[in-house]
Enzyme design. Structure first.
Site, PDB file in Angstrom:
ATOM      1  N   ARG A 100       0.838  -1.200   0.000  1.00 37.79           N
ATOM      2  CA  ARG A 100       0.000   0.000   0.000  1.00 37.79           C
ATOM      3  C   ARG A 100       0.872   1.248   0.000  1.00 37.79           C
ATOM      4  O   ARG A 100       2.031   1.227   0.404  1.00 37.79           O
ATOM      5  CB  ARG A 100      -0.944   0.015   1.191  1.00 37.79           C
ATOM      6  N   GLU A 199      -5.973   7.757   7.957  1.00 34.19           N
ATOM      7  CA  GLU A 199      -4.879   8.606   8.456  1.00 34.19           C
ATOM      8  C   GLU A 199      -4.403   9.575   7.387  1.00 34.19           C
ATOM      9  O   GLU A 199      -4.048  10.726   7.680  1.00 34.19           O
ATOM     10  CB  GLU A 199      -3.730   7.722   8.927  1.00 34.19           C
ATOM     11  N   ARG A 203      -5.391   5.686   1.107  1.00 32.12           N
ATOM     12  CA  ARG A 203      -4.498   4.545   1.240  1.00 32.12           C
ATOM     13  C   ARG A 203      -4.824   3.643   0.058  1.00 32.12           C
ATOM     14  O   ARG A 203      -5.917   3.074  -0.011  1.00 32.12           O
ATOM     15  CB  ARG A 203      -4.694   3.814   2.564  1.00 32.12           C
ATOM     16  N   CYS A 245       1.737  11.379   9.019  1.00 31.45           N
ATOM     17  CA  CYS A 245       2.804  10.956   9.931  1.00 31.45           C
ATOM     18  C   CYS A 245       4.139  10.985   9.197  1.00 31.45           C
ATOM     19  O   CYS A 245       4.252  10.409   8.107  1.00 31.45           O
ATOM     20  CB  CYS A 245       2.532   9.548  10.452  1.00 31.45           C
ATOM     21  N   THR A 247       6.714   9.344   9.503  1.00 32.65           N
ATOM     22  CA  THR A 247       7.340   8.037   9.292  1.00 32.65           C
ATOM     23  C   THR A 247       6.963   7.438   7.947  1.00 32.65           C
ATOM     24  O   THR A 247       7.608   6.483   7.494  1.00 32.65           O
ATOM     25  CB  THR A 247       6.940   7.042  10.396  1.00 32.65           C
ATOM     26  N   ARG A 254       4.242   0.759   2.155  1.00 35.12           N
ATOM     27  CA  ARG A 254       4.451  -0.344   3.091  1.00 35.12           C
ATOM     28  C   ARG A 254       4.157  -1.640   2.346  1.00 35.12           C
ATOM     29  O   ARG A 254       3.016  -1.905   1.962  1.00 35.12           O
ATOM     30  CB  ARG A 254       3.549  -0.222   4.317  1.00 35.12           C
ATOM     31  N   ARG A 282       5.096  -6.728  12.868  1.00 36.85           N
ATOM     32  CA  ARG A 282       3.855  -6.374  13.529  1.00 36.85           C
ATOM     33  C   ARG A 282       3.070  -7.650  13.801  1.00 36.85           C
ATOM     34  O   ARG A 282       3.380  -8.718  13.281  1.00 36.85           O
ATOM     35  CB  ARG A 282       3.007  -5.447  12.649  1.00 36.85           C
ATOM     36  N   GLU A 287      -0.332  -2.723  13.483  1.00 38.05           N
ATOM     37  CA  GLU A 287       0.440  -2.052  14.526  1.00 38.05           C
ATOM     38  C   GLU A 287      -0.238  -2.180  15.873  1.00 38.05           C
ATOM     39  O   GLU A 287      -1.462  -2.094  15.991  1.00 38.05           O
ATOM     40  CB  GLU A 287       0.614  -0.577  14.159  1.00 38.05           C
TER      41      GLU A 287
END
Length: 336
Positions: A100, A199, A203, A245, A247, A254, A282, A287
């Site tokens: 993703r 988020e 996505r 975020c 990160t 990912r 994970r 997460e």
């Protein structure tokens, strides 16, 4: 917490009076870290302007987390010359593969800062593009607010649909106006999905059962080419694609597998092995969750300063090595 480490009294005094065009302030950016002292990062962007306006805090956080020198982010989706064969054709180890990326649009605030009105307009703009996709990407859109509880839970249990954000995202403002302006688009075979309004604004996900990482990767590239031709993604040459975020900056990719490693994961050096391979671990449900029956979610650790091609190869080669180690332990056990 990286935010606390890099937010000095001097930079705090300099940045406190500033606000982006969407009203995002330093206080908004660090609120999640204030509310959750166990956060590893503790800072979120409300829009693209956040990364420039509050760079005195964001940049050192980005440098340390991603081991990135801020000299320019490359992009390369090519798989030419890399192995693409299925790593586990018999399905002994790899349950599923998911790749993703996160994307936000340049003209809107990100989910932590977006207004209710813009959230609705953003959803309509994204859905208009998604409903124009063709071929294997053709699908339907389901607004989150229009689902029955049974439909919603069925999609969550099947790992197709996102849940309301955790306490970290709650403090960052991501959960405002829930569930309005949010939904899921999926192809008929559910191998291609787009989460709208989680988020990040989007996505974009390619997923399937089994271990064909190359097939999932190629499907995602096809989708990004089609969607990116219609929508203006927020990005810059240093930080790559902008995400809420820090990160997730860079490729915002990912690439992961659910993999059965009951023997290897029971060894004391399992986490060190994965770390040396550039992989994160994970639990089965993402997460902050635990492994189940020896099944772990294994993915790339870094997204910024490396290409999509390098992420593919890192996952492919890393998973190949993990399978070899698990198989060796199984053989050793059978000899006893």
């Amino acid at each position: 917490m990286l935010m606390k480490k890099h937010l000095t009294l001097e930079s705090k005094a300099e940045l406190e009076g500033l606000a982006t065009r969407n009203g995002w302030t330093l206080r908004h950016a660090i609120q999640s870290g204030i509310d959750n002292p166990d956060s590893s990062i503790g800072i979120y962007a409300g829009d693209s302007d956040s990364y420039a306006m509050f760079s005195r805090v964001f940049d050192p956080v980005i440098r340390e987390h991603s081991r990135y020198d801020m000299r320019g982010h490359p992009s390369d989706f090519s798989l030419e010359g890399l192995p693409t064969e299925n790593l586990d054709p018999e399905g002994k180890f790899i349950v599923s593969t998911r790749i993703r990326v996160g994307r936000n649009l340049a003209t809107y605030a990100f989910p932590p800062a977006i207004s209710a009105g813009d959230r609705a307009r953003l959803e309509a703009e994204i859905v208009g593009v998604l409903l124009g996709l063709t071929g294997e990407l053709t699908g339907t859109y389901h607004p989150l607010g229009g689902m029955t509880e049974e439909e919603r839970q069925e999609m969550v249990d099947g790992h197709f649909l996102f849940k309301q954000g955790d306490r970290f995202l709650e403090s960052a403002g991501v959960n405002r106006d829930w569930p309005e302006g949010r939904g899921i688009y999926h192809s008929s075979d559910k191998r291609f999905l787009v989460w709208v309004g989680e988020e990040d604004s989007m996505r974009i996900i390619s997923m399937q059962e089994g271990a064909d990482i190359a097939e999932a990767f190629t499907r995602l590239k096809t989708a990004l080419d089609a969607i990116g031709g219609k929508l203006d993604f927020a990005s810059d040459e240093i930080r790559g694609f902008h995400t809420a975020c820090p990160t997730n900056l860079g490729t915002a990719m990912r690439a992961s597998v659910h993999i059965k490693l009951p023997l290897l994961s029971g060894q004391p050096g399992f986490e060190r092995i994965c770390d040396e391979l550039g992989l994160s671990i994970r639990g089965l449900h993402g997460e902050h969750s635990e492994a189940l029956d020896g099944i772990h979610d294994i993915s790339n650790k870094y997204r910024l300063g490396i290409t999509e091609r390098e992420i593919y190869w890192g996952l492919y080669d890393g998973v190949r090595r993990l399978i070899a180690l698990e198989s060796a332990l199984a053989r050793a056990l059978s000899w006893q």
